[in-house]
Scaffold this active site. Structure first.
Site, short mmCIF file in Angstrom:
data_model
loop_
_atom_site.label_atom_id
_atom_site.label_comp_id
_atom_site.label_asym_id
_atom_site.label_seq_id
_atom_site.Cartn_x
_atom_site.Cartn_y
_atom_site.Cartn_z
N HIS A 134 0.82 -1.23 0.00
CA HIS A 134 0.00 0.00 0.00
C HIS A 134 0.85 1.27 0.00
O HIS A 134 0.32 2.36 -0.23
CB HIS A 134 -0.92 0.05 1.23
CG HIS A 134 -1.93 -1.04 1.28
ND1 HIS A 134 -2.80 -1.30 0.24
CD2 HIS A 134 -2.22 -1.98 2.24
CE1 HIS A 134 -3.58 -2.33 0.56
NE2 HIS A 134 -3.24 -2.76 1.76
N ASP A 171 -2.85 -10.77 -2.17
CA ASP A 171 -3.37 -10.24 -0.90
C ASP A 171 -4.84 -9.86 -1.11
O ASP A 171 -5.24 -9.48 -2.21
CB ASP A 171 -2.54 -9.00 -0.54
CG ASP A 171 -2.82 -8.48 0.87
OD1 ASP A 171 -1.99 -8.74 1.76
OD2 ASP A 171 -3.86 -7.81 1.07
N HIS A 173 -6.35 -7.34 -0.19
CA HIS A 173 -6.46 -5.91 -0.49
C HIS A 173 -5.75 -5.59 -1.80
O HIS A 173 -4.69 -6.17 -2.09
CB HIS A 173 -5.83 -5.08 0.64
CG HIS A 173 -6.41 -5.37 1.99
ND1 HIS A 173 -5.77 -6.19 2.90
CD2 HIS A 173 -7.56 -4.97 2.56
CE1 HIS A 173 -6.52 -6.26 4.01
NE2 HIS A 173 -7.61 -5.55 3.82
N ASP A 258 -4.21 -12.79 3.89
CA ASP A 258 -5.47 -12.31 4.46
C ASP A 258 -6.65 -12.59 3.53
O ASP A 258 -7.79 -12.22 3.83
CB ASP A 258 -5.39 -10.82 4.82
CG ASP A 258 -4.73 -9.98 3.73
OD1 ASP A 258 -4.46 -10.51 2.64
OD2 ASP A 258 -4.48 -8.79 3.99
ZN LIG Z 1 -3.96 -7.20 2.91
#
Ligand SMILES: [Zn+2]
Length: 319
Positions: A134, A171, A173, A258
């Site tokens: 990120h 991931d 996200h 995750d």
């Molecule tokens: Zn993540």
């Protein structure tokens, strides 16, 4: 009876250092040192750690960090650490050790690229924290201080002069920071499968790159209600198609766990065994295009026991 010699290039490099535990995010923070402690304990007790090569690696140079990050960002992280720490955004914590630990994480990813491209090994796994995908050029975000995988990819193209690198991000996200760094860069393809709609809000299917990077970003936003089987089939098919377009000389993985259905933050749809499938999919495209060269870098995964199980599954695949 003759036995085929095992050359070093068949080994998997494993990057882990207890100093990664020193990035202290405080009580109750999901991105905590227990994550890596559990991984290390599990890999040791199962004996799999002993099957890997454990390289020592150098601290990262400022020049390498600045292949991705603006000098002002690096200075802000360093200054906050020096003054006792604090928050860079509502989720992202810096403690006094964080600047050194974050640089150690980025340098592990770079060292893995250096060694895999030097044919010391075909595959590498970097068990690092804080995570990176990120982090933007100019700021930290979502637990991430420096974008480990983006820096490693930049090392591959800027220093090792590769023409084409593929980053695969599974991931839960979207890896917005990584996408952003390479959005206009046709040398680094970015492939991300992620829960949608979800944090951080980017990663729509029509985000495909701009300029020289047009077509070098591919997003698979997955809405709830999609089955595991459909997800896995789509992942494999789209990855093969995208890899055929990029024809990477090196493949990097943003390995976030995750996306497991029991992860407290992600609660997506995957089972532990599915990470063996994803790993094999990436190894397959790397075998076709990149002489099998894969460097995997840990991102998310917030149930420490489950994370350790998933990482073991992933590492067994790489081995
Ligand atoms: Zn993540």
């Amino acid at each position: 009876m003759s036995v085929l010699p095992i050359t070093n290039s068949q080994m998997t490099l494993l990057y882990y250092d207890p100093r990664f535990l020193e990035h202290d995010t405080g009580r109750g923070h999901p991105e905590r040192s227990l994550r890596l402690k559990q991984i290390a304990a599990r890999l040791e007790s199962s004996g799999i750690m002993g099957k890997c090569e454990r390289p020592a690696w150098q601290a990262i140079s400022r020049a390498r960090l600045e292949l991705v990050h603006e000098p002002g960002h690096v200075q802000r992280v360093a200054a906050l650490a020096e003054h006792g720490g604090g928050y860079l955004d509502p989720d992202t914590v810096v403690c006094p050790a964080s600047i050194d630990v974050a640089q150690l994480a980025a340098s592990a990813a770079c060292d893995a690229v250096d060694r895999v491209l030097a044919n010391e090994a075909k595959t590498a796994l970097c068990l690092v924290r804080p995570p990176g995908h990120h982090a933007l050029r100019e700021r930290a975000m979502g637990f991430c201080l420096f974008n480990n995988i983006a820096i490693a990819a930049q090392v591959a193209v800027a220093e090792h002069k590769l023409d084409r690198v593929l980053i695969v991000d599974w991931d839960v996200h979207h890896g917005n920071g990584t996408q952003d760094v390479f959005y206009a860069d046709g040398r680094v393809g970015f492939f991300s499968a992620h829960r949608w709609p979800f944090y951080p809000g980017t990663g729509a299917a029509d985000e495909t790159g701009i300029g020289e990077g047009q077509g070098a970003t591919r997003n698979l936003p997955i809405t709830s209600g999609v089955s595991r089987e459909v997800f896995l089939e789509r992942f494999r098919h789209e990855l093969e198609d995208f890899a055929a377009r990029i024809r990477p000389q090196l493949v990097l993985i943003s390995a976030g766990f995750d996306s497991h259905r029991s992860d407290p933050l992600g609660s997506f749809l995957l089972e532990t065994e599915d990470f063996a499938t994803l790993t094999q999919n990436v190894l397959d495209v790397a075998a076709v295009h990149a002489e099998g060269r894969v460097v995997s870098i840990l991102e998310g995964g917030y149930n420490p026991n489950l994370l350790a199980e998933c990482v073991e599954t992933h590492l067994r695949g790489l081995l």
